[in-house]
Design an enzyme around this catalytic site. Structure first.
Site, mmCIF file in Angstrom:
data_model
loop_
_atom_site.group_PDB
_atom_site.id
_atom_site.type_symbol
_atom_site.label_atom_id
_atom_site.label_comp_id
_atom_site.label_asym_id
_atom_site.label_seq_id
_atom_site.Cartn_x
_atom_site.Cartn_y
_atom_site.Cartn_z
ATOM 1 N N ASP A 1 2.367 9.428 -1.329
ATOM 2 C CA ASP A 1 2.898 9.534 -2.723
ATOM 3 C C ASP A 1 2.274 11.025 -3.262
ATOM 4 O O ASP A 1 2.451 11.481 -4.255
ATOM 5 C CB ASP A 1 1.820 8.534 -3.603
ATOM 6 C CG ASP A 1 2.694 7.097 -3.260
ATOM 7 O OD1 ASP A 1 3.817 7.147 -3.326
ATOM 8 O OD2 ASP A 1 1.868 6.131 -3.349
ATOM 9 N N ASP B 1 10.568 4.460 -0.134
ATOM 10 C CA ASP B 1 10.200 5.424 -1.193
ATOM 11 C C ASP B 1 9.805 6.842 -0.852
ATOM 12 O O ASP B 1 10.152 7.861 -1.483
ATOM 13 C CB ASP B 1 8.960 4.838 -2.014
ATOM 14 C CG ASP B 1 9.100 3.133 -1.939
ATOM 15 O OD1 ASP B 1 9.400 2.630 -1.142
ATOM 16 O OD2 ASP B 1 8.231 2.752 -3.033
HETATM 17 N N1 GLY Z 1 5.927 1.999 -4.715
HETATM 18 C C1 GLY Z 1 6.808 2.990 -5.399
HETATM 19 C C2 GLY Z 1 7.801 2.090 -6.375
HETATM 20 O O1 GLY Z 1 7.029 1.239 -7.045
HETATM 21 O O2 GLY Z 1 8.676 2.370 -6.537
#
Ligand code: GLY
Length: 401
Positions: A119, A178
């Protein structure tokens, strides 16, 4: 004006009363300008109401009108400064710029703290990345380069991908769809003094994701687990989706946008094909009202929530594809579909109006955990603003042609 049906809506005289009073009576105002103008007012008010610049809006509970805030380590911390930078980009308002700087500053610690997960890309690129793009501040560049090096420490050359979630201990190496969005920080750093190695990592990560996490029908697992010592793929899992083999809406859109960026930065045609096929799958399976449910395979009842955040990310991805695809009719298709998504999100059903501090409502964070369901979420606002600004840039470039 070859490709573009300009996204202009003629606003009748009696309807012209925008929040800023910027538009004059009878003026033609595009939906993008209307929504951006109204959004800037709300964002400025929210920023004024948030006194603690070490905490960042994440979502608004159903019984509240105000943002719930999180600290810098939360995966969503970079979106609020990003929202402020977009509001500054549109308005040129120096007070908003000041707020953007204040909320960006605390995120510096992410760049210099041992990597917890992928992230870092969302946290640093959405905040410092936009700040650097708009100001050229050399301090921001330094922090972004450090953040890219920190993110690269999660790369495992045996698997060929970043370990997106080292803390998820049931598997020794986890790569999630992601994570495609966080390669942009590495691509940027490689072009800005960080070295070729960062680009190589990003390309390898995208190739592994394309091979194991994107399925043959161009839907995606949320998570792929690997053996960190041998590199062997173990299995694909759902995590935030309905089922291991289902099509989790936001995951599909992280893929659309992430592979488009990977193609833009690497020139690898397979990435373009993957983005387009994932976009085509998304469009083919959209419900009639044009906005996805939180998962395309979840049973649909009267209460099944939509996910506006997925629609906003998809719009960004398709506008990116518009700029990358060569064939006129195909690029026009992605442009038109992105405009449709933006038009629907710009209606009273999805805009919050004056009911709370956010711009959009009806997003879903984590359904299996029963968390953030059918509420405003900060990344929906972030990618919606990004889509609106992208659209304006495309239209402006067509007008000057
Ligand atoms: N984990 C990132 C999202 O909720 O898209």
């Amino acid at each position: 004006m070859k490709y573009i049906r300009l996204f202009v809506v003629l606003v009748g005289v009696s309807l012209v009363s925008n929040a800023c009073g910027v538009f004059s009576k009878g003026e033609k105002v595009s939906t993008a300008d209307r929504v951006l103008t109204e959004s800037v007012v709300k964002i400025k008010e929210s920023a004024d109401a948030l006194s603690d610049t070490n905490h960042f809006p994440r979502y608004i509970p159903q019984d509240s009108t105000n943002w719930e805030c999180v600290d810098v380590a939360d995966w969503c911390s970079g979106f609020w400064p990003g929202v402020l930078w977009y509001a500054y980009e549109y308005s040129g308002d120096e007070l908003i710029k000041k707020q953007a700087e204040l909320f960006t500053a605390p995120i510096k610690e992410i760049a210099y703290t041992p990597a917890q997960d992928h992230d870092i890309g969302f946290q640093v690129y959405c905040s410092y990345g936009n700040g650097y793009r708009l100001t050229g501040n050399p301090e921001y560049k330094k922090i972004m380069l450090a953040a890219a090096d920190t993110l690269a420490t999660l790369y495992n050359p045996i698997v060929g991908s970043i370990n997106s979630w080292p803390s998820k201990r049931e598997y020794s190496h986890n790569t999630i769809i992601d994570n495609m969005m966080n390669l942009e920080l590495l691509f940027w750093a490689a072009k800005n003094g960080g070295g070729q190695r960062l680009k190589d990592i990003a390309v390898s990560h995208a190739e592994v994701t394309m091979k194991y996490i994107v399925r043959p029908d161009y839907t995606a697992f949320h998570l792929g687990s690997f053996d960190a010592k041998t590199g062997a793929f173990i299995e694909g899992k759902a995590h935030q989706g309905y089922a291991d083999n289902s099509m989790w809406a936001r995951g599909q859109t992280w893929g659309i946008y992430g592979f488009a960026i990977a193609y833009r930065e690497s020139g690898k045609k397979d990435f373009l094909k993957t983005s387009m096929k994932m976009a085509d799958k998304f469009l083919e399976r959209l419900p009639e009202d044009g906005i996805p449910y939180w998962d395309f395979d979840a049973p649909v009842t009267a209460n099944t929530p939509k996910d506006a955040s997925a629609a906003a990310v998809a719009a960004c991805g398709m506008l990116e594809l518009y700029g990358l695809v060569e064939e006129d009719s195909v690029k026009q298709k992605y442009y038109n579909e992105a405009v449709k998504l933006i038009e629907i999100l710009s209606t009273d059903k999805y805009l919050t109006g004056n009911s709370n501090q956010a711009i959009l409502t009806h997003s879903v964070g984590h359904m299996p955990k029963n968390s953030e369901i059918d509420v405003p979420i900060i990344y929906a606002d972030y990618y919606f603003l990004e889509a609106l600004l992208k659209l304006k840039k495309i239209e402006a470039s067509q007008i000057t042609k």
